[in-house]
Design a protein around this motif. Structure first.
Motif, mmCIF file in Angstrom:
data_model
loop_
_atom_site.group_PDB
_atom_site.id
_atom_site.type_symbol
_atom_site.label_atom_id
_atom_site.label_comp_id
_atom_site.label_asym_id
_atom_site.label_seq_id
_atom_site.Cartn_x
_atom_site.Cartn_y
_atom_site.Cartn_z
ATOM 1 N N LEU A 218 0.760 -1.257 0.063
ATOM 2 C CA LEU A 218 0.166 0.031 0.034
ATOM 3 C C LEU A 218 0.898 1.321 0.082
ATOM 4 O O LEU A 218 0.593 2.326 -0.671
ATOM 5 C CB LEU A 218 -0.893 0.064 1.213
ATOM 6 N N PHE A 219 1.900 1.372 0.962
ATOM 7 C CA PHE A 219 2.908 2.384 0.875
ATOM 8 C C PHE A 219 3.572 2.618 -0.485
ATOM 9 O O PHE A 219 3.411 3.757 -1.180
ATOM 10 C CB PHE A 219 3.970 2.012 1.975
ATOM 11 N N ALA B 185 2.067 4.413 -4.078
ATOM 12 C CA ALA B 185 2.182 6.095 -4.182
ATOM 13 C C ALA B 185 3.037 6.239 -5.377
ATOM 14 O O ALA B 185 3.043 7.245 -5.942
ATOM 15 C CB ALA B 185 2.332 6.773 -2.956
ATOM 16 N N SER C 151 3.292 9.829 5.359
ATOM 17 C CA SER C 151 2.846 8.366 5.217
ATOM 18 C C SER C 151 4.248 7.783 5.730
ATOM 19 O O SER C 151 4.058 6.724 6.553
ATOM 20 C CB SER C 151 2.559 8.063 3.861
ATOM 21 N N TRP D 132 -3.235 6.923 8.299
ATOM 22 C CA TRP D 132 -2.412 6.485 7.264
ATOM 23 C C TRP D 132 -2.860 5.873 5.995
ATOM 24 O O TRP D 132 -2.736 6.324 4.695
ATOM 25 C CB TRP D 132 -1.508 5.424 8.000
ATOM 26 N N VAL E 133 -2.830 7.057 2.056
ATOM 27 C CA VAL E 133 -2.639 6.352 1.097
ATOM 28 C C VAL E 133 -3.599 6.633 0.082
ATOM 29 O O VAL E 133 -3.423 6.609 -1.371
ATOM 30 C CB VAL E 133 -2.848 4.735 1.664
#
Length: 387
Positions: free
Chosen positions: A263-264, A267, A286, A367, A371
């Protein structure tokens, strides 16, 4: 209400509050002779000089051990020369100053920077009660972001390497690598500082002992990680919440950590937004929150790292701010920041928040919101004006 608003937007008041809360916290702990962490910190340099294992229990450490790398021992050398009471106050105020400086250098309006300080002031106080190094490490991550953006790759690399060789958390500064236009210079600077900071402790001890220290450090961190998952003081993270809420202590951290990393990383598919200041600040927020909520080593004072991320996120939102976003900030202030303090009903903290690691919950929800923003928020391809 107007007077209260003016007070809480006054730069001088916020600055006094920022340093005053930390000063109050450390004076209270020092007068009660409850500064065990500071004893551990200063003993590391003494042990380095005497070729004594830095990561085992020593008489001055009161049933706790050092978990920071050899370069940290060198950093603490000047404090061993000071009277204990003076040294611990200077140590805490140094941490507060570095984080203050880092936040005020962010590419935000001055009023927004001071708002971030106000949001984080109580969380800084929590870290100061334990003489924690986490405010300094937070500043290192923020400095690495600032210097990468400003084309000062040499110093950005220094803060990333220094933070990594102190507590590993600093490695997350590499998340900003794609914001530099001179990647080769950054890589060469990174290698340079790795070599310099690796060698730096050796004149105070010996090359052989310093090399051995890194092996001992790895073993100490491995043992600590196993202990974290059964301690109510650590594991205040997403994995800890799942373990405790569902009574599932055998949870493999990777089951949660790998999806979190994915998920991080999503981006970075928006490469056309890399030059936009709003996008960059979202990545900073983030990164700061992710570092804490997905670490089993996270404890209450660690959340100064995540809370700076919360403050940056909130100040970086499109205006006007939506009611749900205001709710998330208040949720984080109450549950994450205030719950360990006397300002919060302690029966709730003892029976629910602490046993189930709910201190991590608001930061986790924020967070996830970050995202979502990194994936769907509209960004101009060119960077905005910066300070």
């Amino acid at each position: 209400m107007t007077k209260i608003y003016k007070l809480f937007t006054n730069h001088l008041f916020i600055t006094i509050l920022w340093f005053g809360l930390s000063l109050f916290a450390i004076i209270k702990m020092a007068t009660a002779h409850n500064i065990n962490n500071y004893h551990i910190y200063t003993s590391t340099f003494i042990n380095l000089r005497n070729h004594v294992n830095l990561f085992v229990l020593h008489p001055l450490q009161h049933n706790d051990v050092n978990l920071y790398g050899p370069i940290f021992a060198v950093m603490m050398a000047p404090f061993t020369l000071l009277p204990e009471g003076v040294g611990v106050v200077l140590w805490v105020m140094l941490n507060a100053f570095l984080l203050y400086r880092a936040i005020t250098m962010l590419p935000l309006k001055k009023e927004q920077c001071y708002a971030v300080l106000l949001i984080c002031a109580h969380e800084l106080m929590t870290a100061s009660y334990g003489e924690q190094i986490n405010p300094m490490l937070t500043s290192f991550i923020v400095f690495s972001f600032i210097f990468i953006r400003s084309g000062k790759e040499f110093w950005a690399a220094f803060f990333i390497v220094a933070g990594t060789m102190i507590k590993l958390y600093g490695i997350v500064g590499l998340a900003f690598f794609f914001f530099t236009d001179n990647k080769l210079k950054f890589i060469l600077s990174f290698l340079f500082w790795m070599a310099v900071l690796f060698v730096l402790p050796m004149p105070f001890s010996s090359p052989h002992f310093v090399v051995q220290c890194y092996t001992d450090w790895f073993n100490a961190l491995t043992n600590k990680n196993a202990h974290n998952e059964i301690s109510t003081m650590q594991d205040i993270c997403v994995m800890g919440m799942i373990r405790r809420v569902f009574n599932y202590p055998q949870l493999n951290n990777l089951v949660v950590l790998v999806p979190g990393l994915l998920l991080f990383g999503l981006a970075y598919l928006r490469f056309k937004a890399f030059g936009n200041t709003h996008f960059q600040l979202l990545i900073l927020a983030s990164t700061l929150i992710f570092t804490v909520i997905f670490s089993t080593g996270s404890e209450s004072p660690t959340y100064i790292i995540a809370f700076v991320g919360v403050g940056v996120w909130f100040m970086n939102l499109d205006r006007p701010v939506k009611p749900f976003e205001i709710f998330l900030l208040i949720f984080a202030l109450l549950i994450t920041s205030l719950s360990p303090s006397d300002l919060f009903p302690q029966v709730i903290n003892r029976q629910y928040i602490k046993p189930y690691s709910f201190k991590a919950l608001p930061c986790f929800v924020i967070w996830l919101k970050i995202v979502y923003e990194t994936l769907w928020r509209k960004f101009e391809p060119k960077a905005l004006a910066t300070k």
